[in-house]
Design a protein around this motif. Structure first.
Motif, short mmCIF file in Angstrom:
data_model
loop_
_atom_site.label_atom_id
_atom_site.label_comp_id
_atom_site.label_asym_id
_atom_site.label_seq_id
_atom_site.Cartn_x
_atom_site.Cartn_y
_atom_site.Cartn_z
N ASP A 23 74.20 65.27 24.41
CA ASP A 23 73.94 63.87 23.08
C ASP A 23 73.21 64.39 21.89
O ASP A 23 73.22 63.75 21.08
N ALA A 24 73.62 65.76 21.20
CA ALA A 24 72.55 66.33 20.45
C ALA A 24 73.61 66.11 19.28
O ALA A 24 74.67 65.78 19.60
N ASP A 50 64.37 58.15 28.63
CA ASP A 50 64.90 58.43 27.25
C ASP A 50 65.53 59.90 27.58
O ASP A 50 65.77 60.73 26.87
N THR A 51 64.74 61.20 28.86
CA THR A 51 65.15 62.25 28.68
C THR A 51 66.37 62.83 29.41
O THR A 51 66.69 63.67 28.83
N GLY A 52 67.28 61.58 29.58
CA GLY A 52 68.79 62.06 29.44
C GLY A 52 69.71 62.03 28.08
O GLY A 52 71.10 62.35 28.10
N GLY A 53 68.53 61.74 27.08
CA GLY A 53 69.28 60.66 25.91
C GLY A 53 70.27 59.87 26.21
O GLY A 53 69.86 58.93 26.91
N LEU A 54 71.29 59.87 25.51
CA LEU A 54 72.12 58.35 26.23
C LEU A 54 72.25 58.73 27.21
O LEU A 54 73.03 57.47 27.59
N TYR A 97 66.60 69.68 26.91
CA TYR A 97 66.78 70.47 25.79
C TYR A 97 68.16 70.02 25.56
O TYR A 97 68.39 70.51 23.88
N ASN A 98 68.99 69.97 26.17
CA ASN A 98 70.67 69.99 25.14
C ASN A 98 70.98 69.07 24.90
O ASN A 98 72.05 68.26 24.13
#
Length: 368
Positions: A205-206, A195-199, A272-273
């Protein structure tokens, strides 16, 4: 004579009365003894459970014992070809980055405090990777020369083992740094739940809440291998920060990027993004609607390069490839044909070494 007997009788009677009153069966008006109180048993205390912390490592050495190292990296590894990053030195007096901060695709050029004061010691210029029989060496060139800046700058190397854009392993170092190889300030984390890249692998994906690199596998010399990863500084004219890690950490084919971080410094929040919307994060680009920086500042990263395999060009977070115009082949596409000055031996094209651009090594051939 009768008076004396009477006096003796009085005294005797008085004595009996006093003694009798002191006996237990005459003490009818005395207070009863206090009742025995039952002991007070406190209610059971519930144990506090901490959730979300890195997985602890069973110590391989007792706290009192020194960590024994069996291998250390070479003190003079060979030089490698450079991967270039945007740097902000020239526009820093204007309190802005020139370009290179593409928030949507996790490209961050933010070596600035929230008030846009520039920090040269965390501004990445290039990085490169070389290897020997046992180690990979990653050298990071910075604009500044003091990684031990009083801000406290962490440096990291992110490894994507399967080239899907999600970071799988990060080698993470914190100050103080020395010119000798050491690992008492180095940790290695893994992302075991992807999940380091989010979705998505690359796009923001913020705002979402994930745990990033959540598993600690090497902690300052503790772990299965006390020699797994190392760091040193100022080892050469351009290698401001240099990492070394065992080749066993990868399978030999991977993508790799680097970052510097004096802001959040939390690998559990990467990428972070995915944590902040663009509006909340702010921007270092003066023309951007969200300028200046907001909640995401003092961080700089570079694009990721492929090592050990030929990329297709569509891998997420891959360094962009220069576009070549279809021209007649003049024999300049062979790197062995360019000279020391950068011009091809064969006429008709020039071998370009791009500077201050998001580019890759080797440089590419252009035609006049």
């Amino acid at each position: 004579m009768r008076r004396n007997k009477f006096a003796v009788l009085i005294i005797f009677t008085t004595t009996i009365t006093v003694v009798a009153c002191s006996l237990p069966f005459f003490a009818q008006n005395s207070a009863p003894p206090p009742a025995t109180q039952a002991p007070v048993i406190p209610p059971p205390v519930e144990a506090t459970v901490f959730v979300g912390l890195p997985t602890p490592i069973p110590p391989t050495n007792t706290p009192e014992a020194a960590i024994v190292h069996l291998m250390t990296p070479s003190t003079s590894p060979s030089a490698g070809g450079n991967i270039y990053d945007v740097f902000s030195k020239d526009t820093a007096p204007e309190k802005r980055a020139p370009y290179g901060d593409s928030y949507k695709i996790n490209r961050l050029e933010r070596p600035f405090k929230q008030d846009m004061l520039y920090v040269a010691d965390m501004d990445i210029v290039t990085f490169n990777l070389v290897e020997d029989a046992d180690w990979y060496y990653i050298s990071i060139e910075l604009i500044g020369s003091d990684p031990n800046n009083s801000l406290g700058i962490n440096y990291g190397v992110e490894i994507d083992h399967d080239a899907d854009g999600f970071g799988d392993t990060i080698v993470w170092a914190e100050p103080p740094y020395t010119q000798e190889w050491g690992n008492s300030n180095v940790q290695v984390f893994e992302d075991n739940n992807h999940d380091t890249g989010g979705l998505s692998a690359e796009l923001s994906d913020a705002p979402i809440d994930t745990d990033g690199y959540e598993t600690l596998v090497f902690d300052r010399g503790l772990g299965d291998d006390p020699d797994l990863a190392w760091v040193r500084i100022n080892a050469g004219p351009k290698a401001t920060v240099q990492f070394a890690f065992k080749k066993a950490l990868t399978d030999g084919a991977f993508m790799l990027g680097v970052l510097s971080d004096a802001g959040l410094k939390d690998v559990g929040m990467l990428d972070y993004n995915d944590r902040f919307t663009a509006e909340v994060a702010g921007s270092p680009i003066r023309g951007n609607q969200y300028y200046p920086l907001g909640e995401l500042y003092l961080v700089d990263n570079a694009c990721r390069e492929a090592f050990g395999f030929k990329p297709s060009g569509y891998e997420p977070q891959l360094c962009p490839r220069p576009e070549k115009e279809p021209k007649e082949d003049t024999g300049c596409d062979n790197p062995s044909q360019y000279g020391d000055a950068g011009s091809c031996v064969a006429a008709g094209c020039k071998w370009e070494f791009p500077l201050n651009t998001i580019a890759v090594f080797p440089p590419y051939c252009t035609y006049p």
